[in-house]
Write an enzyme that holds these catalytic residues in place. Sequence first.
Site, PDB file in Angstrom:
ATOM      1  N   VAL A 172       0.853  -1.200   0.000  1.00  0.00           N
ATOM      2  CA  VAL A 172       0.000   0.000   0.000  1.00  0.00           C
ATOM      3  C   VAL A 172       0.887   1.249   0.000  1.00  0.00           C
ATOM      4  O   VAL A 172       0.670   2.194  -0.775  1.00  0.00           O
ATOM      5  CB  VAL A 172      -0.950   0.011   1.231  1.00  0.00           C
ATOM      6  CG1 VAL A 172      -1.653   1.360   1.371  1.00  0.00           C
ATOM      7  CG2 VAL A 172      -1.970  -1.118   1.135  1.00  0.00           C
ATOM      8  N   ASP A 228      -8.240 -16.767  10.185  1.00  0.00           N
ATOM      9  CA  ASP A 228      -9.481 -17.561  10.198  1.00  0.00           C
ATOM     10  C   ASP A 228     -10.088 -17.813   8.815  1.00  0.00           C
ATOM     11  O   ASP A 228     -10.956 -18.665   8.673  1.00  0.00           O
ATOM     12  CB  ASP A 228     -10.543 -16.853  11.050  1.00  0.00           C
ATOM     13  CG  ASP A 228     -10.251 -16.975  12.534  1.00  0.00           C
ATOM     14  OD1 ASP A 228      -9.299 -17.685  12.890  1.00  0.00           O
ATOM     15  OD2 ASP A 228     -10.986 -16.367  13.330  1.00  0.00           O
ATOM     16  N   ARG A 254      -4.348 -37.611  24.848  1.00  0.00           N
ATOM     17  CA  ARG A 254      -3.576 -36.416  25.172  1.00  0.00           C
ATOM     18  C   ARG A 254      -4.197 -35.226  24.435  1.00  0.00           C
ATOM     19  O   ARG A 254      -4.696 -35.400  23.312  1.00  0.00           O
ATOM     20  CB  ARG A 254      -2.118 -36.539  24.712  1.00  0.00           C
ATOM     21  CG  ARG A 254      -1.314 -37.555  25.493  1.00  0.00           C
ATOM     22  CD  ARG A 254      -0.990 -37.052  26.908  1.00  0.00           C
ATOM     23  NE  ARG A 254      -0.107 -37.952  27.618  1.00  0.00           N
ATOM     24  CZ  ARG A 254      -0.504 -39.007  28.321  1.00  0.00           C
ATOM     25  NH1 ARG A 254      -1.792 -39.305  28.401  1.00  0.00           N
ATOM     26  NH2 ARG A 254       0.375 -39.767  28.956  1.00  0.00           N
TER      27      ARG A 254
HETATM   28  O1  F6P Z   1      -7.664 -13.353  14.575  1.00  0.00           O
HETATM   29  C1  F6P Z   1      -8.482 -14.438  14.646  1.00  0.00           C
HETATM   30  C2  F6P Z   1      -8.211 -15.224  15.903  1.00  0.00           C
HETATM   31  O2  F6P Z   1      -6.889 -15.713  15.908  1.00  0.00           O
HETATM   32  C3  F6P Z   1      -9.199 -16.337  16.134  1.00  0.00           C
HETATM   33  O3  F6P Z   1      -8.868 -17.521  15.459  1.00  0.00           O
HETATM   34  C4  F6P Z   1      -9.159 -16.474  17.625  1.00  0.00           C
HETATM   35  O4  F6P Z   1     -10.383 -16.987  18.091  1.00  0.00           O
HETATM   36  C5  F6P Z   1      -8.967 -15.074  18.091  1.00  0.00           C
HETATM   37  O5  F6P Z   1      -8.347 -14.381  17.035  1.00  0.00           O
HETATM   38  C6  F6P Z   1      -8.147 -14.930  19.330  1.00  0.00           C
HETATM   39  O6  F6P Z   1      -8.157 -13.582  19.687  1.00  0.00           O
HETATM   40  P1  F6P Z   1      -7.209 -12.923  20.770  1.00  0.00           P
HETATM   41  O7  F6P Z   1      -5.813 -12.979  20.250  1.00  0.00           O
HETATM   42  O8  F6P Z   1      -7.727 -11.530  20.883  1.00  0.00           O
HETATM   43  O9  F6P Z   1      -7.377 -13.743  21.990  1.00  0.00           O
END
Ligand code: F6P
Length: 319
Positions: free
Chosen positions: A23, A128, A244
């Site tokens: 960017v 995600d 586990r």
């Molecule tokens: O950015 C997405 C993510 O990594 C999700 O997979 C996860 O649930 C969340 O963020 C975790 O968030 P934080 O780092 O704020 O706990």
Amino acid sequence: MKRIAVLTTGGDAPGMNPAIRSVVRYGISKNLKVLGIMRGWWGLVNEELREFDHHSVSGIISQGGTILKTGRCPEFAKKEYQDRAFNTIKKNAIDGLVVIGGNGSFTAAHHFGETYNVACVGIPASIDNDINGIDLTIGSDTAINTALAAVDNIRDTATSMERIFVIEVMGRECGFIALSVALAGGCEDVLIPELKPDWERMCHDIVQGNIRGKLSWIVVVAEGAGSAIDIANKITEFTSLETRAVVLGHVQRGGRPTAFSRDLALRLGEAAVDSLLKGRRNIAVGLCCGKISEVDFATAIKKKEIKAEYWYNLIKTLT
Ligand code: F6P
């Protein structure tokens, strides 16, 4: 369009830095002034920003995380904070805003852009892969490969000690990482938020595998579908077999972006600036069926369809 600004917001994703680099440098090549906003929406609210030059983004192409810092900003849902952010936009004569982030970031950008008539263009970056209408977000390929390396390591010990493992990966609302890792890792089962779990069938399969002499069994669980520890305990309770649990957690968010994550980020940085220059707003740029395209924010923030049954059936068939 003379002055644009860029920010990263929400959870960091490997590839955000190459996106910022693109960017900034592409913007400068188009005679734009490019401002970097620190700490996501907070930087806009608190006017924490500075003009970037070519060298401001030197050496960041291979780094995970984001040099702009990022964070969650639930306060940005409040008008008072949005007003302050808009003041920063006016005061600094920002004509266009590039928002690098995931679903929550685009939801905020959609609202802010529409309400205050600010030209916002999104670049999807989240491990995600939860942006509707686009194939892959920046960072998801890196995160999947990080998680896969861990699954492969665990397979070695699981096979050697003939054990059942439950491995928890990230994904609060989206089972994409879990499905992808389970398929690529040859895992025996997977639990995701999009599909209702069938505990009886899962435990029956484990027992049958055990009778057949299977040496290891790996269940991948997306965090939104339950906790690895609880699931491992449940399996032991049902099958009387030793288990586990491993929680991969934030290790999946860091690391050097893969070539795929970098290339995607660099191409989308260019596309986002081009979209702003064309007067486009309230859209995200992304890979759609293999081509760089635009998706309006309203579509991008809808729940993503991931063809969960197809993935699940293939994983189970190939086990
Ligand atoms: O950015 C997405 C993510 O990594 C999700 O997979 C996860 O649930 C969340 O963020 C975790 O968030 P934080 O780092 O704020 O706990």
